[in-house]
Design a protein around this motif. Structure first.
Motif, PDB file in Angstrom:
ATOM      1  N   GLU A  27       0.830  -1.208   0.000  1.00 55.12           N
ATOM      2  CA  GLU A  27       0.000   0.000   0.000  1.00 55.12           C
ATOM      3  C   GLU A  27       0.864   1.258   0.000  1.00 55.12           C
ATOM      4  O   GLU A  27       0.610   2.207  -0.768  1.00 55.12           O
ATOM      5  N   LEU A  28       1.887   1.277   0.833  1.00 56.64           N
ATOM      6  CA  LEU A  28       2.721   2.465   0.942  1.00 56.64           C
ATOM      7  C   LEU A  28       3.479   2.737  -0.357  1.00 56.64           C
ATOM      8  O   LEU A  28       3.582   3.887  -0.804  1.00 56.64           O
ATOM      9  N   LEU A  29       3.998   1.671  -0.987  1.00 60.61           N
ATOM     10  CA  LEU A  29       4.686   1.850  -2.267  1.00 60.61           C
ATOM     11  C   LEU A  29       3.731   2.390  -3.324  1.00 60.61           C
ATOM     12  O   LEU A  29       4.070   3.291  -4.094  1.00 60.61           O
ATOM     13  N   THR A  30       2.528   1.843  -3.358  1.00 60.64           N
ATOM     14  CA  THR A  30       1.519   2.329  -4.308  1.00 60.64           C
ATOM     15  C   THR A  30       1.258   3.814  -4.127  1.00 60.64           C
ATOM     16  O   THR A  30       1.264   4.595  -5.092  1.00 60.64           O
ATOM     17  N   LEU A  31       1.034   4.230  -2.880  1.00 57.76           N
ATOM     18  CA  LEU A  31       0.685   5.629  -2.623  1.00 57.76           C
ATOM     19  C   LEU A  31       1.863   6.572  -2.837  1.00 57.76           C
ATOM     20  O   LEU A  31       1.685   7.690  -3.345  1.00 57.76           O
ATOM     21  N   THR A  32       3.079   6.138  -2.471  1.00 63.22           N
ATOM     22  CA  THR A  32       4.230   7.027  -2.666  1.00 63.22           C
ATOM     23  C   THR A  32       4.562   7.183  -4.142  1.00 63.22           C
ATOM     24  O   THR A  32       4.938   8.276  -4.588  1.00 63.22           O
ATOM     25  N   LEU A  33       4.425   6.104  -4.906  1.00 60.02           N
ATOM     26  CA  LEU A  33       4.653   6.230  -6.349  1.00 60.02           C
ATOM     27  C   LEU A  33       3.614   7.150  -6.989  1.00 60.02           C
ATOM     28  O   LEU A  33       3.947   8.014  -7.810  1.00 60.02           O
ATOM     29  N   ALA A  34       2.338   6.943  -6.615  1.00 64.84           N
ATOM     30  CA  ALA A  34       1.299   7.812  -7.162  1.00 64.84           C
ATOM     31  C   ALA A  34       1.548   9.265  -6.765  1.00 64.84           C
ATOM     32  O   ALA A  34       1.382  10.182  -7.574  1.00 64.84           O
ATOM     33  N   GLY A  35       1.977   9.476  -5.518  1.00 64.25           N
ATOM     34  CA  GLY A  35       2.260  10.832  -5.065  1.00 64.25           C
ATOM     35  C   GLY A  35       3.425  11.470  -5.794  1.00 64.25           C
ATOM     36  O   GLY A  35       3.512  12.703  -5.887  1.00 64.25           O
ATOM     37  N   ALA A  36       4.333  10.630  -6.330  1.00 63.79           N
ATOM     38  CA  ALA A  36       5.473  11.137  -7.098  1.00 63.79           C
ATOM     39  C   ALA A  36       5.145  11.292  -8.576  1.00 63.79           C
ATOM     40  O   ALA A  36       6.032  11.582  -9.387  1.00 63.79           O
ATOM     41  N   GLY A  37       3.874  11.075  -8.947  1.00 66.61           N
ATOM     42  CA  GLY A  37       3.456  11.268 -10.325  1.00 66.61           C
ATOM     43  C   GLY A  37       3.582  10.053 -11.208  1.00 66.61           C
ATOM     44  O   GLY A  37       3.428  10.157 -12.433  1.00 66.61           O
ATOM     45  N   VAL A  38       3.847   8.876 -10.624  1.00 66.36           N
ATOM     46  CA  VAL A  38       3.923   7.641 -11.401  1.00 66.36           C
ATOM     47  C   VAL A  38       2.508   7.109 -11.620  1.00 66.36           C
ATOM     48  O   VAL A  38       1.697   7.070 -10.690  1.00 66.36           O
ATOM     49  N   ALA A  39       2.206   6.707 -12.845  1.00 68.37           N
ATOM     50  CA  ALA A  39       0.921   6.052 -13.129  1.00 68.37           C
ATOM     51  C   ALA A  39       1.054   4.589 -12.729  1.00 68.37           C
ATOM     52  O   ALA A  39       1.795   3.830 -13.346  1.00 68.37           O
ATOM     53  N   VAL A  40       0.370   4.186 -11.670  1.00 69.34           N
ATOM     54  CA  VAL A  40       0.486   2.833 -11.119  1.00 69.34           C
ATOM     55  C   VAL A  40      -0.751   2.039 -11.502  1.00 69.34           C
ATOM     56  O   VAL A  40      -1.879   2.431 -11.178  1.00 69.34           O
ATOM     57  N   ARG A  41      -0.540   0.948 -12.203  1.00 71.21           N
ATOM     58  CA  ARG A  41      -1.640   0.045 -12.553  1.00 71.21           C
ATOM     59  C   ARG A  41      -1.534  -1.161 -11.629  1.00 71.21           C
ATOM     60  O   ARG A  41      -0.703  -2.050 -11.807  1.00 71.21           O
ATOM     61  N   VAL A  42      -2.367  -1.159 -10.593  1.00 69.51           N
ATOM     62  CA  VAL A  42      -2.281  -2.143  -9.518  1.00 69.51           C
ATOM     63  C   VAL A  42      -3.145  -3.354  -9.839  1.00 69.51           C
ATOM     64  O   VAL A  42      -4.321  -3.218 -10.193  1.00 69.51           O
ATOM     65  N   LEU A  43      -2.550  -4.536  -9.694  1.00 69.00           N
ATOM     66  CA  LEU A  43      -3.289  -5.794  -9.746  1.00 69.00           C
ATOM     67  C   LEU A  43      -3.190  -6.431  -8.372  1.00 69.00           C
ATOM     68  O   LEU A  43      -2.096  -6.721  -7.891  1.00 69.00           O
TER      69      LEU A  43
END
Length: 398
Positions: A27-43
């Motif tokens: 969860e934390l990696l997902t949110l920090t990447l999104a916060g850094a402007g990375v488009a995260v496609r989570v499965l």
């Protein structure tokens, strides 16, 4: 990668509300990447906590819930569906949309990703792996499982600690690039109130509260703590209250029963309870001492969270936990698996409030710096960009 923006397919078997270090890290990696402007496609298998999917979509990503089952699905038996349906989902995401990196967060996710990236028409996306499995090295087929997984074509490793990086090395994993980084939810664990925590637990303000957070698993050493508490001096033992706060998520219900039995027979007031993640900052802030008497740890997120919350910590002297401090005086250590030594360390710390305050202050400063979420995002993005600067090929035959 268009205009310098990264798109990452993040394969996370589970996230909170499932409880555990690996799930929390996902969860934390997902949110920090999104916060850094990375488009995260989570499965992932089950819906994440409220707000996670919204944050991901706001950064141009999405969250796809694959579900989990042990029964038949669409004509497939459960194990077949769980093994290969995720691979098909990864392949579809990579083949139908622009994806720069596939990042798999467990052994089984790595296997699925390798199958997907070897499939027809799949782009040559670099595969990054993060592993936090702790049971593989001491079970009958655990080493063989690790050797198989680490022998797959992994381009990059983002490991949570040097312990996990060393495990990969022992099994011959030779990625093109690697980083070691971990983080905890600083905003959550700095929000705790000791007064709220004492009310929640029903513990008097004048009691010496010892908290042991962690899943109910033999390797966590909860039975050692119970044995040590009964060795405390009589005058101290009557002032101590102990809370063993954990869950049986991916752990052992049988071990929890043994812990309950030991707590019931203890000469110290002990409570064995599940604590919601939202309440853990209050519980940790209320604690006079947080103890992790583990026999084996890859890192020890609960200890870092306690440090962020401002609690002094006493840790077993095992490799993963040794990586938490950066200098003496930030945590206290005790030999693992030795209740008399643990009792002596408990007695010394519980009788010395000034030392506890010094440990708490130094530990909090260390945790807020070394395990800040921005450090995890920086390490991940740096690794992704290094891999993208060189082409990747995926040949499951080696």
């Amino acid at each position: 990668m268009t205009g310098g923006r990264l798109t990452v397919c993040l394969v996370a078997p589970a996230m909170p509300p499932t409880i555990g270090g690996a799930e929390t890290l996902a969860e934390l990696l997902t949110l920090t990447l999104a916060g850094a402007g990375v488009a995260v496609r989570v499965l992932t298998a089950e819906p994440p906590r409220p707000g996670v999917a919204e944050a991901v979509r706001a950064a141009g990503g999405d969250v796809e819930i694959l579900g989990s089952t042990f029964g038949p699905v669409d004509g497939s038996v459960g194990w077949e569906w769980a093994t290969f349906a995720r691979a098909e989902a990864i392949h579809r995401v990579c083949s139908t949309g622009r994806v720069d990196i596939v990042h798999a967060l467990s052994h089984d996710a790595i296997v699925s990703a390798c199958i997907a990236l070897a499939g027809p028409g799949a782009p040559a996306c670099p595969l990054v792996a993060t592993t936090s499995e702790m049971s593989t090295e001491d079970t009958r087929f655990g080493a063989a499982r690790s050797a198989f997984v680490y022998g797959l074509p992994i381009d990059g490793l983002l490991q949570l600690s040097q312990y996990y990086s060393d495990v990969a090395d022992r099994h011959g994993c030779r990625p093109r690039a690697r980083r070691v980084a971990a983080a905890v939810d600083v905003d959550l664990f700095t929000s705790g109130s000791g007064e709220r925590g004492r009310r929640l637990l029903g513990v008097d303000l004048d009691a010496l509260l010892v908290t042991c957070p962690g899943r109910f698993s033999p390797r966590k050493g909860q039975l050692d703590l119970l044995a040590a508490l009964d060795l405390l001096p009589d005058g101290l033992r009557g002032r101590v209250a102990c809370v063993l706060a954990g869950s049986t998520s991916s752990a052992s219900a049988d071990h929890r029963r043994r812990v309950l039995d030991g707590a019931g027979r203890s000469g110290v007031r002990c409570a064995v309870t599940a604590v919601a993640r939202a309440d853990m900052p209050d519980v940790l802030a209320a604690s006079d001492l947080v103890v992790m008497p583990s026999h084996l740890e890859g890192l020890g997120f609960a200890a870092i969270e306690a440090m962020v919350a401002g609690a002094p910590v006493l840790l077993a002297d095992v490799p993963g936990l040794r990586e938490i401090p950066g200098a003496p005086g930030q945590v206290a250590f005790v030999p693992a698996g030795r209740p008399p030594a643990l009792a002596a360390a408990l007695a010394n710390l519980l009788s010395d409030p000034d030392r506890r305050r010094r440990l708490a202050a130094a530990g909090r400063e260390r945790a807020l710096d070394a395990f800040a979420p921005r450090r995890l995002a920086e390490a991940a993005i740096s690794l992704y960009r290094e891999l993208l600067a060189r082409p990747a090929t995926h040949d499951v035959a080696g």
